[in-house]
Design a protein around this motif. Sequence first.
Motif, short mmCIF file in Angstrom:
data_model
loop_
_atom_site.label_atom_id
_atom_site.label_comp_id
_atom_site.label_asym_id
_atom_site.label_seq_id
_atom_site.Cartn_x
_atom_site.Cartn_y
_atom_site.Cartn_z
N TYR A 35 -7.57 9.24 -5.86
CA TYR A 35 -7.65 7.87 -6.38
C TYR A 35 -6.62 7.64 -7.49
O TYR A 35 -6.06 6.55 -7.61
N ILE A 38 -3.29 6.43 -6.44
CA ILE A 38 -3.25 5.00 -6.13
C ILE A 38 -3.09 4.21 -7.43
O ILE A 38 -2.18 3.38 -7.56
N CYS A 44 -4.75 -1.38 -7.24
CA CYS A 44 -6.22 -1.35 -7.32
C CYS A 44 -6.69 -1.17 -8.76
O CYS A 44 -7.63 -0.41 -9.04
N ASP A 52 -10.75 -3.69 0.97
CA ASP A 52 -10.77 -2.37 1.59
C ASP A 52 -11.25 -2.51 3.03
O ASP A 52 -12.40 -2.85 3.29
N THR A 116 -6.37 -2.05 1.17
CA THR A 116 -6.40 -0.62 1.43
C THR A 116 -7.04 -0.34 2.79
O THR A 116 -7.90 -1.09 3.26
N CYS A 118 -8.42 3.26 4.50
CA CYS A 118 -8.58 4.71 4.35
C CYS A 118 -9.30 5.29 5.57
O CYS A 118 -10.41 4.86 5.91
N VAL A 144 -1.96 -0.48 1.50
CA VAL A 144 -1.99 0.95 1.17
C VAL A 144 -2.79 1.68 2.24
O VAL A 144 -3.98 1.45 2.42
N LEU A 146 -4.30 5.18 3.59
CA LEU A 146 -4.75 6.43 2.99
C LEU A 146 -5.36 7.33 4.05
O LEU A 146 -6.02 6.86 4.98
N ILE A 257 -0.52 9.13 1.41
CA ILE A 257 -0.58 7.75 0.97
C ILE A 257 0.71 7.05 1.39
O ILE A 257 1.81 7.59 1.22
#
Length: 263
Positions: A35, A38, A44, A52, A116, A118, A144, A146, A257
């Motif tokens: 985290y 980021i 964020c 997200d 984001t 992820c 982003v 992840l 990332i």
Amino acid sequence: MEIKDSRIDDGKAFDWGRTSKDYAKFRDVYPEIFYKKIADRGLCIEGQSVLDLGTGTGVVPRNMYKYGARWTGTDISPEQIEQAKRLASEAGMKIDFLAVPTEKLDFPKESFDVITACQCFWYFDHEHVMPKLAELLKPNGKLVILYMAWLPLEDKIAGESEKLVLKYSPKWSGAGQTRRPNWVPDVAYKNFEMEEHEEYDLMIPFTKETWHGRIKASRGVGASLSGEELASWDAEHRKLLDEIAPEKFEIKHYAAITVLRKK
């Protein structure tokens, strides 16, 4: 919600709702550096509005909540969103969670500074989704991507556990991970520019129980196996860990990332 996608596990059906309780308990395993990398990029953080995608049980919003951004999390699975809401409420966090597929997002244009994604980016219909995400981002907004995965060719416990998953789900496409940049489809570059990417190694601590739960709460196991198959896998995996693993251990992972900037 049952999902079938020919790109994933050779089209074998899976349903994250079937493993949501285990997911909530065992999938929150990213270390703080995940985290921090980021936030250190100015993403964020306080003053920003963040969406997200594929939020699952809200792992990313909940763990980055302390950095001060305003979070919204979406996921295709109502059961995952139910767990996300419960965990955020128990922690006193004000996060908006919605059960909606990424392809059907309906927010006003330029609603977010950052989006984001992820452990979920490959699930999307990118031809449809990438222009939509660009619309939802403010000028110069960032997407982003992840990812984190264990390295089965370098870690014995991970490798043996993965072999057992493949025994029950031989078409599971999550197997055999090696270090690599996050995949970005060509269509993304119509609306985004590559800003940067980074890959780095991590050692993640587990016990026998938490590693067993982590594997169980995966697409190749808890989200797709029948009740009978799951019971058989459960017994075999516990026996395997008793044979090869100490009570506490670390599993070698890599993380990646990727930051894309809206054109």
